[in-house]
Design an enzyme around this catalytic site. Sequence first.
Site, mmCIF file in Angstrom:
data_model
loop_
_atom_site.group_PDB
_atom_site.id
_atom_site.type_symbol
_atom_site.label_atom_id
_atom_site.label_comp_id
_atom_site.label_asym_id
_atom_site.label_seq_id
_atom_site.Cartn_x
_atom_site.Cartn_y
_atom_site.Cartn_z
ATOM 1 N N LYS A 47 -7.501 -1.561 1.627
ATOM 2 C CA LYS A 47 -6.612 -2.579 1.058
ATOM 3 C C LYS A 47 -5.180 -2.038 1.030
ATOM 4 O O LYS A 47 -4.223 -2.753 1.289
ATOM 5 C CB LYS A 47 -7.091 -2.916 -0.354
ATOM 6 C CG LYS A 47 -6.244 -3.950 -1.059
ATOM 7 C CD LYS A 47 -6.783 -4.245 -2.458
ATOM 8 C CE LYS A 47 -5.917 -5.257 -3.183
ATOM 9 N NZ LYS A 47 -6.294 -5.419 -4.588
ATOM 10 N N GLN A 48 -5.053 -0.780 0.678
ATOM 11 C CA GLN A 48 -3.724 -0.183 0.497
ATOM 12 C C GLN A 48 -3.837 1.338 0.594
ATOM 13 O O GLN A 48 -4.937 1.877 0.538
ATOM 14 C CB GLN A 48 -3.152 -0.595 -0.850
ATOM 15 C CG GLN A 48 -4.037 -0.240 -2.025
ATOM 16 C CD GLN A 48 -3.580 -0.896 -3.322
ATOM 17 O OE1 GLN A 48 -2.408 -1.064 -3.528
ATOM 18 N NE2 GLN A 48 -4.507 -1.253 -4.169
ATOM 19 N N GLU A 64 -9.187 0.557 -3.281
ATOM 20 C CA GLU A 64 -9.905 -0.562 -3.940
ATOM 21 C C GLU A 64 -10.895 -1.345 -3.097
ATOM 22 O O GLU A 64 -11.544 -2.248 -3.613
ATOM 23 C CB GLU A 64 -8.933 -1.548 -4.610
ATOM 24 C CG GLU A 64 -8.287 -0.978 -5.839
ATOM 25 C CD GLU A 64 -7.444 -1.976 -6.617
ATOM 26 O OE1 GLU A 64 -7.308 -3.132 -6.202
ATOM 27 O OE2 GLU A 64 -6.915 -1.570 -7.659
ATOM 28 N N TRP A 79 -1.282 0.990 -13.177
ATOM 29 C CA TRP A 79 -0.635 2.215 -12.662
ATOM 30 C C TRP A 79 0.678 1.879 -11.967
ATOM 31 O O TRP A 79 1.498 2.760 -11.713
ATOM 32 C CB TRP A 79 -1.581 2.950 -11.701
ATOM 33 C CG TRP A 79 -1.775 2.299 -10.344
ATOM 34 C CD1 TRP A 79 -1.972 0.965 -10.094
ATOM 35 C CD2 TRP A 79 -1.764 2.947 -9.075
ATOM 36 N NE1 TRP A 79 -2.110 0.754 -8.745
ATOM 37 C CE2 TRP A 79 -1.994 1.954 -8.091
ATOM 38 C CE3 TRP A 79 -1.600 4.274 -8.657
ATOM 39 C CZ2 TRP A 79 -2.053 2.236 -6.722
ATOM 40 C CZ3 TRP A 79 -1.672 4.550 -7.305
ATOM 41 C CH2 TRP A 79 -1.888 3.536 -6.356
ATOM 42 N N ASP A 80 0.882 0.597 -11.705
ATOM 43 C CA ASP A 80 2.119 0.136 -11.079
ATOM 44 C C ASP A 80 3.345 0.726 -11.778
ATOM 45 O O ASP A 80 4.342 1.043 -11.153
ATOM 46 C CB ASP A 80 2.242 -1.397 -11.181
ATOM 47 C CG ASP A 80 1.055 -2.149 -10.607
ATOM 48 O OD1 ASP A 80 -0.052 -1.589 -10.592
ATOM 49 O OD2 ASP A 80 1.233 -3.310 -10.185
#
Length: 784
Positions: A608-609, A495, A358-359
């Site tokens: 995580k993010q 995640e 998805w980056d």
Amino acid sequence: MRDQLSDAEWLIRESGFDPLRANTFETLLTVGNGHLGTRGTLEEGWVGERSGTFLSGVYDSHDATVIDLVNAPDWLPLVVFVDGVRLDVETCETVEHERALDIRQGVLWRRTIFRDRRGRRTRIESLRFASLADRRLCAVRLEVTPEDHSSTITVESGIAGRRRNLDRLPFYPEGTVFDPEVQWEKWAWSNHLRPVTVDAADDMLYLETRTIAGGVSLGYAASLDAGPEPLRRRLRLSAEHAEEQADFVVAAGETLRLDKLVTIVTSRNHPEPVQRRCLETLQGHRRTGLDAALSANRQVWESMWNDCDCQVVGDPVATQAVRFGVYQLLIAANGEDPTVNIGAKSLTGEGYRGHVFWDTEILMLPFFIYTQPDTARSLLRYRHHTLPGAREVARESGFRGARFPWESADSGREECPRYTTDGANRFWTRDEEVHVSADVAYGILTYVAATGDHDFLVDFGAEVLFETSRFWVSRVEHDPATDRYALKQVMGPDEFHSHVDNNAFTNRFAQWHLDQSVQLYEDLSAHHPQALRSIEAAIGLDGAEVRHWREVAERIILPIDPERELVEQFEGYFERKDVPITQWDANNMPRYPAGYHHFNCEDTMLLKQPDVVMLMYLLPDDFTAEVKRANFEFYEARTLHKSSLSPAIHAIMGIEVGDHDRALEYFYRSALVDLADNQGNTAYGIHIASAGGTWQTLVNGFGGLRLRHGRLTFDPWLPEQWEEIRFRLRWRGNSLSAAIRQRDATFCLHGPAAATEEVVVAGAPLTLTANEPATVSTAKGART
Ligand code: BGC
């Protein structure tokens, strides 16, 4: 050659040779053109090198746990011998070594002075590039100067076909920190290439290999042309290696110059046989010569920078870092090939095996949409091209339509491994991180909004949006008691949490996706009925099915409570353990609390993010300023940023909610991720998503750009020490330049004389007329 380089601000430099940092510089100094990327390894190599040329879209699954972006034959080898003594960092003393990647012109320059055991000093200079004017062409110019001796200089030029990909690092009980000279030997490798042809004719070498599982032919042709005629030329050909040596007698202080030209042609891009095409292309370039190729390459770079240069006036470190990211993005994408995309490490290394995430749509695509829209279009066509694979992914997991895989390669099938290589941990991303299909839809619709390219929707986009909508409505679960739809067993962008129900990001994005598909269906039926009919016929769609999409969108559960400021990341998140973050590293980034690591944060609130914060960035009109601020504060305190995608989003949202100090720290963290190697793994490849995120931080963060109701809106904020930021955007066929200062900003629309465009700056509309710069205050409420 040094005098051909741009000013210092455009140079990424390496001074001295340090084995501990050499692999990192190999990544940083990559040259490329979207068709291929070649790591910045020394032309003669060194024992601890991790060299690599990666050809976009050339993947292979033979002999590997997971399909790899193939470490393709190496075109670089160019070795100098002085009376038989090899000049390299092991055999000789390196008296001086300097390299500079000129990111403005896309060339890598080098100067090394070697002293051999007999005390003779020999200077080597080189200039290397992968041409953007003809993506099949790579070149090195080499100059050899025996400074204090007259000798026989032998130059050996080759194509190395014996290559291996890193497969996995076996378990070493004593740990995995090895000396730089041997660290890659500790890996288990995989072989993806079978030798096919090796040949030499008319002073040209030719080597062809073929990927073993995929059957893609890779043809390489090379020539070595020198000013003086060599005394002797020798050939060495073996199944996996083609090489020639040329001897010259060079007097002290004289410079011998040689040009190595290489063409690379694959059966992905050209019908077989590739040999003829490869050799003819090389012959053509030999006729016009390296200087012509260099200047053609320079011209393309100049025009690309024209569309996308950015600058932070008053902060040269920031300017260099943002431009470095832009350089990396420009060499990662090939707008001429709609069957390829950009892997998580682009074409600079083997990390993530070259897989696409998805980056692309969320972190990188905005840069392309707003500066290189044709390339953005091509990147999105890759998703259409891989739709058959995505259909398979949906079918295999028992759903309808198409689901884009978490990790994609050449086919659109799921390539994410099931387990970590030691078998200890399961990757749930492949099964549960389903938001990627909505991310693709988001990328498509942002592209269309910014470019006005509605044909794209008719030709490709609608099919992608409709097929992926089908996946959502088959993936949701209906609860008859409440008549609501749930999305269970998913993983959000964060995640750290798997098997969760009703992740706010995923549910809202799925809902948004369905709404957009319904809207698109209605628009097509009103304005392009013919085109809609053929899409309907191709995928067996009708109005009744679309009505069901609307029903699901209306009734999908949203864990977003209008009465409450905090959005719960997923059902039950607030009941998880609130483990405080108490330690930070030298870059002021959080460390895992004691006892925690990547795979055991499930029952905590640690992230995580960004997840909720990411949603608030992507759908800015869904949430009020207060809600954004409250959620940013809450989730920021619990985010460990163990992904390089994370800091940029926190920088942008930090600026939006007024947490400026932290935002600035996050900006530098993102901008310097590779130049400062602040994640410690740049050796494996560039964090290309972070490069896209850094660009967004400049434009969407400091520039405050959001796309709202079809208009560009800017809400800028600059740190005190910055005088001005400058960037350029493409918008619906025209271009727009922005220069934003502490209190005001100048915008200029570049386009045909009569063109006008309404933008919004600090809340007030501003009509721009082509080629008439407008300067306005950026203080909120200053203009009404
Ligand atoms: C991140 C993902 C990202 C992937 C590839 C992971 O560490 O968590 O969000 O897509 O890296 O960059």
